[in-house]
Design a protein around this motif. Structure first.
Motif, PDB file in Angstrom:
ATOM      1  N   ASP A   1      31.277 -95.861  49.557  1.00  0.00           N
ATOM      2  CA  ASP A   1      30.963 -94.031  49.146  1.00  0.00           C
ATOM      3  C   ASP A   1      31.499 -93.022  48.338  1.00  0.00           C
TER       4      ASP A   1
ATOM      5  N   LYS B   1      30.920 -89.844  49.029  1.00  0.00           N
ATOM      6  CA  LYS B   1      30.269 -88.941  49.909  1.00  0.00           C
ATOM      7  C   LYS B   1      31.022 -89.369  51.050  1.00  0.00           C
TER       8      LYS B   1
ATOM      9  N   MET C   1      23.556 -82.973  52.860  1.00  0.00           N
ATOM     10  CA  MET C   1      23.215 -83.559  51.818  1.00  0.00           C
ATOM     11  C   MET C   1      23.548 -85.108  52.297  1.00  0.00           C
ATOM     12  N   LEU C   2      24.649 -85.443  53.807  1.00  0.00           N
ATOM     13  CA  LEU C   2      24.455 -86.496  53.847  1.00  0.00           C
ATOM     14  C   LEU C   2      23.346 -87.555  54.328  1.00  0.00           C
ATOM     15  N   ASP C   3      23.840 -88.555  54.923  1.00  0.00           N
ATOM     16  CA  ASP C   3      23.274 -89.382  55.328  1.00  0.00           C
ATOM     17  C   ASP C   3      23.296 -89.557  57.030  1.00  0.00           C
TER      18      ASP C   3
ATOM     19  N   ASN D   1      23.558 -92.837  58.336  1.00  0.00           N
ATOM     20  CA  ASN D   1      24.452 -93.756  58.436  1.00  0.00           C
ATOM     21  C   ASN D   1      26.071 -92.417  57.912  1.00  0.00           C
ATOM     22  N   GLN D   2      25.828 -92.056  56.905  1.00  0.00           N
ATOM     23  CA  GLN D   2      26.971 -92.314  56.354  1.00  0.00           C
ATOM     24  C   GLN D   2      28.418 -90.485  57.538  1.00  0.00           C
TER      25      GLN D   2
END
Lengths: 434, 936
Positions: free
Chosen positions: A312, A314, A405-407, A409-410
């Motif tokens: 990923d 990001k 802009m992040l999840d 989980n990320q």
């Protein structure tokens, strides 16, 4: 003689490896045309027949080749042209014009390019090209002059056909298709596009002139075939200098593909996309790990390559952030949880961070507001957060509304892997409410 | 050297050279004069123009005035107008563009062509003469003189509107010396017996043959002949020589034309011989012999003569006078003129020789004093077997004279001049005869015809409107910006010339093949004012571009299916358009009537694509052109522009101008020139039919392009017919402002989509007995297409595809070789079925999963839209349910983008990353259906 042969067959491992690298890289990166396109025999035949008729009988045609990206549209067309040009009757006659929707972004450029590729400019000198209108009239005149039996057929190949449909009035398409529907110079208009709805883009008059032939390239490739393809892609050709090495290599590839872990990797790749371009990406990464010390592909190599491919972007970026920036991200994540994804501004993040500092933090230094602001701006530059409004001029920086802009989980994943992450920060991130 | 001053620039005063007329035509009430003097205000010196001189005549283009030779001067019956009868010469630039290549070489800038056409009025207003000019005849093989002077033009060839021919030197030779015409003391001034004009005059004054007048005419002609015969004595040798040459060449050309046997030939000769005669002093007999030569070979004229019932007594009278006239001319002359004649007859007419002799005698006698058309017809030699529609012909010319008599409208002058004019009288008459209309309807028509015919030559002269050559005297009378434009263009030309040389050299050194420039697409617009010496003939700038021709010939269709496919291709033009008969007739009638009347008008044609609008109009034009080729209607010019084939609406002007006059200009300049052209009453003009395809694309904010297109036809002298084509029926109401819509008028026509029966008929007629389709299959295709769009193109394409499918499956044992239902079904499937469902089925597992995630998210939100972030959460959950390894966000985005690229999804810009909103481009049911089948 025999000595020389023996010498030839026994190349050093290093030489063999470099030879393998060269052959396979060529295959993966230069998009070599395969001997015969796989899994699209009927389409191949259809297109070949169609173009042959234009070339041999002078029958004008128009056709669209539609398929998702990486499905082999260009490859199909190139294979067909390659076979077609082997016929001398065709080779001597046919003219080709290649246009690309991303290069010829409007009709003016496209017309110039057509004139250039048809070698018509030596007729006119370079003055004509001053005016778009004259150029159009000129080209139409040229095409009109021709007739079915005497003019050389012209293949107009329009890559990214859908982009041509965005040109003003679709003048170019109208005229090309109009020529293909009238008794002028024989032309074949071949459009390549990945848009399934391309016909809806055409204006009604243009649409009426199009022959509505579409060649669909929708691969229904099974996993078995996909696996075979991987083996053939990695395999060495018959004429490899060192036969012994090539046999060993091919065997190792076969064994590799029977490996469970490798199968799983390939299955995942297949599930995500059936096209060969992403596969080539995976294989080139694998290939780059082959060296003298590691003369064959191991399953681990493929796994590593798959990991790199599927990483990923990001999350990778998060690893490079400072502790302060990471803390701000965590604060934003909490805000997102509290307000259910509503946008926040710097002041809110600042307050959240301050709360954490006051209540839970032991290790984090109490930064000044301008420093925090700087970190915040850095995050914005990395596009990890994004301003909501288009125009930011009026609003004070502190109160601009932002979105993360992040999840969820990320962020969590990143914290697991972040080197020397302070435990209190980790705990803060994990706690349900700030 | 300054240019030619037009009347607008400089005042010219025209006077007859001698105040006293040289002769008087009593019947025509006209005086004839032997010279005309032109004095220019403010300039000393008087130009005297004599018959036989070559003059420049004011036209549309000041740079290239018309060239003509004066045959005689006279004034019209009101004695106010100075008139002149001329023989036209045509310039290169006046030639229709399509004919230019017939020359096969590049023209000399000072080259003119002897005009043998018949569509121009030979009678002009003498006050349109600008100045004299030298015209020099050069044999066709000889080169042009090295240093041409500006005032000398060269003639090598003649042009008869179809072909270039070597010019008979006899036509030019003796006219080179502008001899003053012989004194004509007799009341009948014409050297050549102007049969038709006499006839017409007589017809007008005496509708029924009056014996008194007849007798007088009969006696007058012999007297005149005597006179000219006496004169012959003095220069007998010369004239006989020339006559011999003349008739010899005639015989040649007659032979050539014998094959095609069309009337124009006759007319030309008539005109020719008449115009040539004053200088040559040819006798009436000679002329008549020649006339006869031509006439005998021409079936048409013969046909006229056939079925009139000649009053006996009249014929008798003619033969009497024939004898008397036959006796008078020297025997030598008689022989000379007779010999070619009989040879001719021998070859060309099936009648026996003896008959010919008698018929010739009859003809000789009768022609000079024909009093009425019926008589004329009666007296002409009879030869059965060539009768075409003689009844009408018989009736029509008569009417004309009646109307001519009555004419009191402003057009009277023109009209009456036609009557007077000998050659034209015949022309007009023939034309009227040829017209296919019913005699009853002819009354206005025939009159119009003559007038029209006279004026229809205009087009030839209308070329090159721009660039006044005279910079010093410029007074901006037409175009305000002209001066500037012109001077700049001049500079540009010079530059271009230099650049050209350079270019050529460069190219040569590169060793490329330079296409031989076939024609100068840009007409040489040299302006003589600045340079003392005229420019050398420029190399034409851009050749006509063309796709190189193929090295190997195209293969012909081999089997029935290939044959059928070739016939079904949209481009193959059928012999006739089935199912559009009514529309064809309507458009045909509209255009024909406008062309006939010499008026203008607009028509709006609408219909969805593929209903045959453009094809029908082209068909109409083809038919009309054919009709004008066989002289049923006046010639007209057809121009086509297409809104889609231009880059900007204003380019319409440029294209029209270029097609009309073959000249390039900027849009504004072209608009001004066209404006001028359509509002001027130029002396020579023919109707222009303008087809404007895809009209809606000519829309501009101010709509001035459309406005002009529809305004020009309403001008009095424009003679413009505009046919416009667009798709929507209510286009005038929807996009046009009132003044534009009003000018377009209400002549509208809409093409309905084809019904299945019509489509079936179209295919059947195209296939034309090639048995390639089963009946049912055809019906299926046509029904399917009719239900969807009624687009004939689509129908043909499907049929073509079906033949291909059939060909591929031909190896199967079950195939019959014909295109059957199954093949057609397959083709229809291919063309009409949506590919979305197949695309979903062929998508990868993750892509399908993503679609399902979207459906789930939509259901959850109750909206048809979600952000990627939201969908991706669902996607991850689904992955776990399906037992797949969850994919990373980057991969998820890639999946999403792939679906977006083939437009299964509609996405926002990818810059928005995870925040981009996602929508489905297919219905949810379709997605569910596709996915469900997949799982089974």
């Amino acid at each position: 003689m025999s000595k020389r042969k023996a010498k030839k067959t026994h190349m050093t491992v290093g030489a063999c490896i470099s030879q393998v690298q060269t052959i396979l890289r060529e295959r993966f990166c230069h998009q070599m045309l395969p001997e015969k396109p796989v899994g699209m025999e009927s389409q191949y035949k259809h297109l070949l027949e169609l173009l042959k008729r234009t070339a041999v009988h002078g029958e004008s045609n128009s056709v669209l080749i539609v398929g998702p990206r990486g499905s082999g549209k260009t490859m199909l067309l190139k294979c067909v042209l390659r076979e077609l040009l082997e016929v001398t009757e065709v080779k001597k006659n046919v003219l080709q014009v290649h246009l690309h929707g991303l290069l010829q972004t409007d009709d003016r450029i496209a017309l110039k390019e057509i004139t250039r590729q048809l070698n018509l400019e030596n007729v006119v000198g370079d003055k004509v090209f001053g005016s778009f209108a004259e150029n159009l009239a000129f080209l139409l005149e040229a095409l009109k002059k021709g007739d079915r039996s005497n003019s050389r057929p012209v293949f107009f190949i329009l890559d990214e056909f859908d982009l041509f449909a965005h040109h003003k009035n679709q003048t170019l398409l109208y005229n090309l298709l109009d020529v293909s529907q009238s008794a002028q110079a024989p032309i074949a208009v071949i459009g390549l596009t990945c848009r399934l709805d391309v016909l809806e883009l055409l204006e009604k008059r243009v649409k009426s002139r199009f022959s509505h032939r579409q060649i669909q390239l929708l691969s229904s490739l099974s996993f078995g075939k996909y696996l075979d393809n991987v083996i053939s892609q990695l395999g060495l050709p018959q004429d490899f200098p060192d036969t012994k090495f090539s046999e060993e290599w091919n065997d190792s590839i076969k064994r590799l593909c029977e490996d469970k872990a490798v199968m799983a990797v390939l299955q995942k790749q297949y599930n995500s996309s059936k096209d060969f371009r992403s596969l080539h990406m995976l294989l080139i990464l694998t290939l780059s790990q082959v060296s003298v010390s590691n003369p064959s592909i191991k399953p681990a190599d493929l796994l590593e390559a798959s990991r790199v491919c599927g990483a990923d972007s990001k999350a990778n970026m998060l690893h490079g952030l400072s502790i302060l920036e990471l803390c701000l991200i965590i604060a934003m994540k909490h805000l997102n949880d509290i307000y259910d994804g509503e946008p926040f501004n710097f002041q809110m993040v600042y307050n959240e961070f301050k709360k954490f500092l006051q209540r839970k933090s032991h290790s984090i230094y109490n930064f000044d507001k301008p420093v925090i602001m700087k970190a915040f701006e850095h995050l914005q530059q990395l596009e990890l957060i994004r301003s909501m409004e288009g125009s930011t001029a009026n609003i004070q920086k502190d109160y601009q509304l932002m979105k993360l802009m992040l999840d969820h989980n990320q962020v969590m994943e990143c914290l697991q892997k972040y080197p020397q992450c302070p435990t209190d920060v980790k705990q803060w991130a994990m706690s349900a409410f700030g | 050297m300054v240019g030619y001053f037009t009347r607008l620039r400089v005042r010219r005063v025209y006077r007859w050279g001698r105040r006293q007329p040289t002769s008087f035509h009593r019947k025509l009430n006209t005086f004839y004069f032997d010279s005309l003097t032109i004095s220019v205000d403010g300039q000393p010196g008087i130009t005297t123009v004599n018959p036989g001189d070559y003059v420049l005549i004011e036209g549309d283009d000041d740079d290239y005035p018309f060239v003509a030779k004066i045959l005689e001067f006279f004034n019209d019956e009101t004695h106010n107008q100075k008139m002149a009868q001329v023989q036209w010469f045509i310039r290169w630039c006046e030639l229709p563009h399509k004919n230019k290549k017939l020359l096969g070489r590049s023209p000399h800038p000072h080259e003119v062509f002897y005009y043998l056409g018949h569509s121009c009025d030979n009678e002009i207003n003498a006050e349109s003469i600008l100045s004299t000019v030298q015209v020099q005849h050069i044999p066709a093989s000889a080169p042009f003189p090295e240093s041409p002077t500006r005032d000398t033009l060269y003639v090598k060839l003649s042009w008869d509107t179809k072909t270039f021919k070597e010019l008979d030197p006899a036509l030019m030779q003796d006219t080179l010396v502008p001899a003053s015409p012989p004194p004509r003391p007799k009341p009948f001034p014409h050297c050549s017996p102007p049969t038709a004009s006499l006839l017409s005059r007589a017809g007008r004054s005496l509708p029924t043959p009056d014996p008194m007048v007849m007798r007088r005419a009969g006696s007058a002609v012999p007297a005149r002949v005597t006179m000219s015969a006496g004169k012959m004595g003095t220069n007998e040798a010369e004239s006989v020589h020339s006559a011999a040459k003349l008739s010899a060449s005639k015989t040649l050309s007659a032979k050539r034309r014998g094959r095609t046997a069309v009337t124009p030939g006759v007319r030309k000769k008539l005109q020719l011989s008449l115009s040539a005669s004053p200088e040559k002093g040819m006798t009436g007999e000679e002329v008549l012999c020649e006339l006869l030569d031509e006439e005998v070979e021409s079936e048409k004229v013969l046909a006229i003569k056939l079925n009139s019932s000649p009053p006996r007594s009249l014929q008798h009278g003619y033969s009497l006078c024939n004898m008397s006239s036959g006796r008078k001319p020297p025997s030598l002359l008689g022989q000379v003129s007779l010999t070619p004649y009989s040879i001719n007859l021998d070859r060309l007419s099936p009648s026996a020789l003896g008959e010919q002799d008698s018929s010739r005698d009859m003809m000789l006698g009768v022609a000079p004093l024909l009093l009425e058309d019926e008589v004329f017809e009666a007296a002409l030699p009879t030869d059965t077997g060539f009768a075409n529609t003689p009844k009408k012909r018989q009736a029509t010319p008569r009417r004309k004279y009646f109307t001519g008599q009555k004419a009191t409208t402003p057009s009277r002058r023109k009209d009456s001049s036609v009557m007077r004019e000998p050659a034209l009288g015949v022309l007009a008459e023939e034309d009227a005869e040829n017209s296919p209309m019913q005699p009853v309807a002819m009354t206005p028509r025939s009159k119009r015809k003559s007038a029209q015919l006279v004026a229809s030559r205009i087009r030839k002269q209308l070329d090159l409107l721009d660039s006044t050559q005279d910079l010093s005297d410029e007074d901006d009378c037409y175009v305000p910006s002209k001066k500037q434009l012109q001077s700049s263009s001049e500079e540009e030309m010079e530059e271009e010339e230099a650049a050209e040389c350079e270019e050529t050299r460069v190219r040569k050194t590169r060793g490329r093949i330079i296409k031989a420039p076939a024609t100068p697409a840009r007409t040489p617009r040299k302006t003589p004012s600045k340079k003392a010496t005229p420019s050398t003939p420029r190399t034409p700038r851009d050749a006509i571009p063309s796709i190189p021709s193929r090295t190997l010939p195209a293969r012909q269709p081999g089997n029935i299916l290939e044959e059928a496919r070739a016939r079904l291709h949209v481009s193959s033009v059928p012999e006739s358009l089935p199912c559009r008969e009514q529309e064809f007739q309507d458009i045909y009638n509209f255009v024909e009537s406008k062309v006939m009347d010499g008026t203008g008008g607009c028509m709006y044609i609408s219909g969805v694509p593929g209903t045959g609008k453009t094809a029908t109009v082209h068909e109409v034009i083809r038919c009309l052109q054919h009709a004008s080729d066989i002289d049923e209607i006046p010639t007209f010019r057809f121009i086509e522009i297409n809104g889609m084939k231009m880059t900007d609406p204003h380019q319409a002007y440029v294209q029209i101008l270029q097609k009309l006059t073959d000249q390039k200009a900027t849009a504004d300049h072209a608009a001004a020139l066209l404006e001028k052209r359509f509002s001027n009453s130029a002396p020579r003009k023919e109707t222009t039919v303008l087809l404007v395809d895809e009209l809606d694309l000519l829309w501009t904010r101010k709509q001035n392009v459309m406005y002009n297109l529809f305004d020009w036809p309403t001008r009095r002298h424009a003679r413009l017919v505009v046919l416009t084509i667009a798709n929507t029926m209510d286009l005038p109401e929807r996009i046009m402002i009132n003044r534009v819509a009003s000018r377009l008028g209400l002549t509208r026509m809409s093409f309905q989509p084809y019904s299945f029966k019509q489509l079936q008929q179209i295919i059947t007629s195209r296939l034309n007995k090639v048995k390639a389709f089963e009946e049912d299959a055809l019906q299926l295709v046509s029904r399917k297409v009719a239900a969807l769009s009624g687009d004939a193109r689509r129908c043909l394409d499907i049929c073509r595809r079906a033949t291909e499918i059939c060909e591929h499956s031909a190896s199967l044992p079950s195939s019959t070789g014909l295109v059957g239902m199954s093949h057609v079904m397959e083709a229809l499937d291919e063309m009409f079925s949506s590919s979305y469902i197949t695309a979903i089925r062929c998508a990868s597992v993750q892509e399908q999963l993503f679609l399902r995630a979207i459906l789930a998210e939509f259901r959850r939100l109750g909206l048809e839209e979600a952000t990627f972030q939201q969908v991706f959460v669902q996607h991850q959950a689904l992955c776990r349910v399906e037992g797949l390894q969850p994919i990373s966000t980057s991969e998820g985005l890639a999946v999403c983008q792939r679906l977006g690229a083939c437009r299964l999804l509609l996405l926002e810009s990818s810059r928005l990353d995870v925040l981009q909103r996602v929508r489905l481009n297919v219905s949810q049911d379709d997605v569910l259906y596709a996915l469900k089948v997949d799982r089974d």
